[in-house]
Write a protein that holds these residues in place. Structure first.
Motif, PDB file in Angstrom:
ATOM      1  N   ASP A 273      25.217  44.213  38.552  1.00 14.26           N
ATOM      2  CA  ASP A 273      26.687  44.234  38.364  1.00 14.26           C
ATOM      3  C   ASP A 273      26.925  42.745  37.666  1.00 14.26           C
ATOM      4  OD1 ASP A 273      27.716  46.535  39.260  1.00 14.26           O
ATOM      5  OD2 ASP A 273      27.782  46.037  41.305  1.00 14.26           O
ATOM      6  N   VAL A 274      25.804  42.143  37.543  1.00 11.26           N
ATOM      7  CA  VAL A 274      26.215  40.715  37.000  1.00 11.26           C
ATOM      8  C   VAL A 274      26.816  40.672  35.540  1.00 11.26           C
ATOM      9  CG1 VAL A 274      24.469  39.484  38.293  1.00 11.26           C
ATOM     10  CG2 VAL A 274      24.030  40.038  35.928  1.00 11.26           C
ATOM     11  N   ILE A 275      27.663  39.713  34.925  1.00  8.70           N
ATOM     12  CA  ILE A 275      28.150  39.741  33.661  1.00  8.70           C
ATOM     13  C   ILE A 275      27.356  38.907  32.593  1.00  8.70           C
ATOM     14  CG2 ILE A 275      30.331  39.198  32.569  1.00  8.70           C
ATOM     15  CD1 ILE A 275      31.808  39.441  34.963  1.00  8.70           C
ATOM     16  N   ASN A 396      29.777  37.874  39.510  1.00 12.05           N
ATOM     17  CA  ASN A 396      30.693  39.301  39.853  1.00 12.05           C
ATOM     18  C   ASN A 396      30.666  39.814  40.989  1.00 12.05           C
ATOM     19  OD1 ASN A 396      32.463  41.226  38.636  1.00 12.05           O
ATOM     20  ND2 ASN A 396      30.747  42.703  37.927  1.00 12.05           N
ATOM     21  N   ARG A 454      36.842  37.891  43.378  1.00 12.82           N
ATOM     22  CA  ARG A 454      37.262  38.626  42.226  1.00 12.82           C
ATOM     23  C   ARG A 454      38.791  39.257  42.406  1.00 12.82           C
ATOM     24  NH1 ARG A 454      32.719  43.183  41.470  1.00 12.82           N
ATOM     25  NH2 ARG A 454      34.384  44.440  42.418  1.00 12.82           N
TER      26      ARG A 454
HETATM   27  C1  LIG Z   1      31.835  43.794  37.850  1.00  8.88           C
HETATM   28  O1  LIG Z   1      31.344  44.517  39.159  1.00  8.88           O
HETATM   29  C2  LIG Z   1      32.056  45.749  39.059  1.00  8.88           C
HETATM   30  C3  LIG Z   1      31.990  46.242  40.423  1.00  8.88           C
HETATM   31  O2  LIG Z   1      30.685  45.987  41.093  1.00  8.88           O
HETATM   32  C4  LIG Z   1      31.796  46.460  38.090  1.00  8.88           C
HETATM   33  O3  LIG Z   1      32.542  47.834  38.288  1.00  8.88           O
HETATM   34  C5  LIG Z   1      31.895  46.010  36.567  1.00  8.88           C
HETATM   35  O4  LIG Z   1      31.667  46.732  35.472  1.00  8.88           O
HETATM   36  C6  LIG Z   1      31.261  44.390  36.661  1.00  8.88           C
HETATM   37  N1  LIG Z   1      31.945  43.636  35.509  1.00  8.88           N
HETATM   38  C7  LIG Z   1      31.130  43.738  34.481  1.00  8.88           C
HETATM   39  C8  LIG Z   1      31.806  42.717  33.291  1.00  8.88           C
HETATM   40  O5  LIG Z   1      30.048  43.744  34.417  1.00  8.88           O
END
Ligand SMILES: *[C@@H]1O[C@H](CO)[C@@H](O)[C@H](O)[C@H]1NC(C)=O
Ligand SMILES: *[C@@H]1O[C@H](CO)[C@@H](O)[C@H](O)[C@H]1NC(C)=O
Ligand SMILES: *[C@@H]1O[C@H](CO)[C@@H](O)[C@H](O)[C@H]1NC(C)=O
Ligand SMILES: *[C@@H]1O[C@H](CO)[C@@H](O)[C@H](O)[C@H]1NC(C)=O
Length: 723
Positions: A273-275, A396, A454
């Protein structure tokens, strides 16, 4: 004959192998009831995904009709399951594993679960637990068994579709009846138990209920996964259930289980889930709350670190809450110089906003300003790593704190575990997390001082900050978060900074930070130790030698000099320059100066530590073979020379092995004349440099004098080391 036998044997072996190979793999369907996709639910689903389960969730996003689960209740679960199971009522091939989800983690594949299930020769297998619940009076009706878990727990059970349907339809239940009681009564009825083929998993082959059994479970590792070993039965259960009051234990185990962390692979889920910030044109917006709730040392540096954060300022909104008059100037100085931020709001002591109100307002700004994240920072959180904001955004996570520790202490911004009273307890892995032996993102019961939330956590059912009795606002908040099933994380993937210690910060002192060498050494060094000092310390750096055996090197910053002068002038009781000196043991000073001793302003202890940690290493480098640790010194004082008071000092020896002489101001700027002359060598040091010290032998060879100051005031810091 022998050949024929061998042939037959081989044929049978072959046939047996083929039969076993082609036996259709039994199917296993996992079913759970969850009305809310809580953090625990996501954790459960992740673990189910990892081990390849097919999960059917019943009741999602529908109102929960099963009563208050803190007492009895849950008949609703039976009714949902009953409806769902109708299509399996004649299916004795499909295995159905029913389980809770908010507080369950799966740790093994369905294949191994099926195999173990068949070995138990049950039609239906329930979790066994230590406590008889909800009707404790039924405990004496249970069959006697050897192990410690004797009682039925309905949070996890497994059986074929037909048998389970049969069990669910023995009689009707109301939604608000207790589900565990329903199953318990069937089990305690010996005929019913035999008819339905119900067994309890006494040896934790498949199910592990944690409550009361916390000490029987140990985390063990393979190369790429962690699992639970039940040491009472030497088994490896596949469903770990944090029933009763064992949620925190489950949370801790969850840091390792389901391919989360192993010693070989490290953190395996940290990349999930990292951005990737490099792929974004516009970075996520961050609403930052800064909370100054008590006098805190090094607040100027705190703001400086914020200014230095490597994150676009136009993506940061600031909200500052200051309750301290003392810090008003620090805040103003910061807010006067904050060009570029998306917005700045500041609450002053006179705004009379409670801490909880301020924290709630700051969180709500996330919605007002449409921020993606809220970063909450207390004044003790010194973010020395300039990438911290970006690093946290990238993670994230719902709620994540960057690990911050008081340098050299076990004090940090998280608890690894909870005591029975809900306060701090040391977790087994606390030390290893603190010293980065284990790196990762850890689910912990309590965080403080710095954390990122978040925005969806704030938008959906935000857990507000409240003032409650004498408890700290953050302690109450974390408790409420836990009670709402919200998971909080701590990251030690990187070094982000450290915690300032504000416990003994005495703002009644002149320049109180000057007194913080012991409690806040790192910040003290940053403010007061000369930036070139570390270079001087290197063995191969040549140190200037202006006169024979007199060395000269940068030691302290201009801030050190101005603060020390301010402290001395603030105190103001300069000695009279006479031979009689009541401050000395024998009451007599042979070569008197106008001075104030460090002891008089409460700085002797700090000074001795300063000598030990900063002066002694250089002394050992310059005068080889002389070791005296810690250095001793009784005479530590600031001297003031001025034309109309005492402009100079006649030649003398010092009662020291070596003498430290730090220039606290600058010739030809602050004064004229002055300097130190070593008579034997006819060598003078006059162009003294601010923050630089002379170090020279005290006696015999280094007979010396203070040259006259002709204008202005000259200050030097003198110390006679090892008299
Ligand atoms: C951040 O995490 C959420 C939930 O885990 C996910 O749905 C989301 O896509 C993630 N954000 C990005 C930009 O990857
Ligand atoms: C989900 O949980 C939140 C907070 O606990 C609660 O307010 C909400 O009503 C729940 N939603 C459902 C559908 O049960
Ligand atoms: C005021 O801010 C400037 C620039 O950030 C800094 O250099 C200075 O030390 C600050 N002064 C005080 C009193 O905080
Ligand atoms: C000492 O040094 C000064 C200047 O460096 C010089 O003028 C003087 O003659 C010297 N004195 C002696 C006794 O050598």
């Amino acid at each position: 004959m022998r050949g024929v036998l061998e042939f037959t044997y081989l044929t049978l072996l072959l046939i047996w192998t083929v039969i076993c190979r082609t036996e259709p793999e039994a199917k296993l369907l996992m079913v759970t009831v969850a009305s809310n996709a809580t953090d625990g639910y996501h954790r459960f689903m992740r673990s189910a995904r990892i081990y390849g389960y097919n999960v059917e969730t019943l009741g999602m996003n529908q109102p929960w009709a099963g009563g208050d689960m803190n007492s009895a209740g849950g008949g609703y679960k039976i009714n949902l399951l009953k409806r769902f199971m109708e299509k399996y009522k004649d299916d004795s091939k499909t295995l159905v594993l029913f389980t809770d989800s908010y507080d369950v983690i799966i740790t093994a594949s369905s294949k191994s679960v099926i195999k173990k299930f068949h070995q138990t020769k049950s039609r239906i297998l329930f979790t066994a637990e230590r406590f008889c619940w909800p009707d404790t009076t039924l405990s004496n009706q249970y069959p006697p068994v050897m192990g410690s878990s004797k009682y039925l727990n309905s949070g996890g059970f497994l059986g074929d579709g037909k048998s389970i349907y049969e069990m669910l339809t023995v009689h009707d239940v109301a939604d608000t009846d207790d589900d565990q009681l329903y199953y318990t009564k069937l089990f305690l009825d010996a005929d019913m138990r035999n008819d339905l083929g119900i067994n309890l998993d006494y040896e934790n082959e498949i199910f592990q209920a944690l409550y009361g059994s916390e000490d029987d479970v140990k985390v063990r590792f393979r190369e790429d996964d962690a699992y639970i070993l039940n040491v009472e039965h030497n088994t490896e259960p596949a469903l770990i259930h944090g029933n009763g009051l064992s949620k925190e234990t489950l949370n801790m185990l969850g840091n390792y289980l389901a391919r989360s962390w192993t010693p070989v692979k490290g953190c395996m889920k940290c990349q999930e889930d990292v951005i990737d910030l490099t792929k974004l044109d516009t970075l996520p917006a961050v609403c930052m709350g800064i909370f100054i709730e008590k006098p805190t040392p090094f607040l100027t540096e705190f703001f400086e670190r914020i200014t230095q954060q490597d994150y676009p300022k136009d993506r940061i909104h600031l909200f500052i809450h200051n309750t301290e008059e003392y810090h008003r100037n620090h805040v103003t100085n910061f807010t006067n110089n904050v060009a570029g931020y998306a917005s700045v709001a500041s609450k002053e002591p006179t705004d009379v906003l409670s801490e909880a109100e301020a924290r709630n307002q700051a969180a709500q700004e996330t919605i007002t300003h449409d921020c993606d994240f809220h970063l909450s920072l207390d004044s003790e959180a010194m973010l020395t790593e300039s990438k911290t904001i970006g690093l946290l955004v990238q993670l994230n996570r719902t709620v994540v704190a960057p690990m911050l520790v008081r340098p050299g202490f076990l004090w940090s911004n998280f608890w690894g575990a909870l005591s029975d009273e809900g306060f701090y307890a040391r977790s087994e892995d606390y030390g290893e997390i603190l010293d980065y032996t284990k790196r990762g993102i850890w689910n912990v019961p309590y965080i403080r001082n710095a954390y990122m939330i978040r925005s969806d956590v704030i938008k959906n059912h935000f857990v507000p900050f409240v003032e409650q009795g004498v408890a700290d606002v953050d302690i109450t908040w974390c408790k409420n978060m836990r009670e709402q099933g919200r998971l909080m994380y701590l990251s030690n993937l990187q070094y982000y900074g450290h915690l300032v210690n504000s416990e003994s910060f005495d703002i009644t002192l002149t320049k109180p930070e000057f007194y913080q060498l012991v409690n806040n050494k790192l910040d003290w060094e940053y403010r007061y130790i000369h930036q070139d000092y570390n270079t001087v310390k290197q063995p191969d750096t040549i140190v200037e030698q202006p006169c024979t055996d007199v060395y000269w090197f940068p030691l302290v910053t201009p801030a050190y000099a101005t603060d020390l002068i301010a402290i001395m002038e603030g105190y103001g009781k300069w000695s009279n320059g006479k031979n009689d000196d009541a401050r000395l043991q024998n009451g007599y000073e042979n070569v008197p100066t106008r001075d104030i001793h460090m002891k008089q302003v409460g700085l002797e202890r700090q000074w001795l530590l300063f000598l030990k940690d900063y002066v002694r290493p250089i002394q050992e480098k310059l005068y080889t073979g002389y070791y005296h640790d810690p250095p001793q010194a009784i005479m530590n004082f600031v001297v003031r020379y001025k034309p109309d008071e005492q402009p100079a000092l006649r030649p003398h020896h010092d009662s020291s092995t070596y003498t430290i002489n730090i220039a606290l101001n600058t010739p030809n700027v602050d004064y004229e004349g002055g300097g130190c002359r070593f008579v034997r060598y006819n060598c003078s040091v006059v162009e003294t440099r601010l923050g630089w010290t002379l170090i020279h032998p005290g006696r015999l060879t280094h007979f010396h004098e203070g040259l006259p100051v002709t204008k202005g005031t000259r200050y030097i810091m003198i110390s006679f080391v090892d008299p």
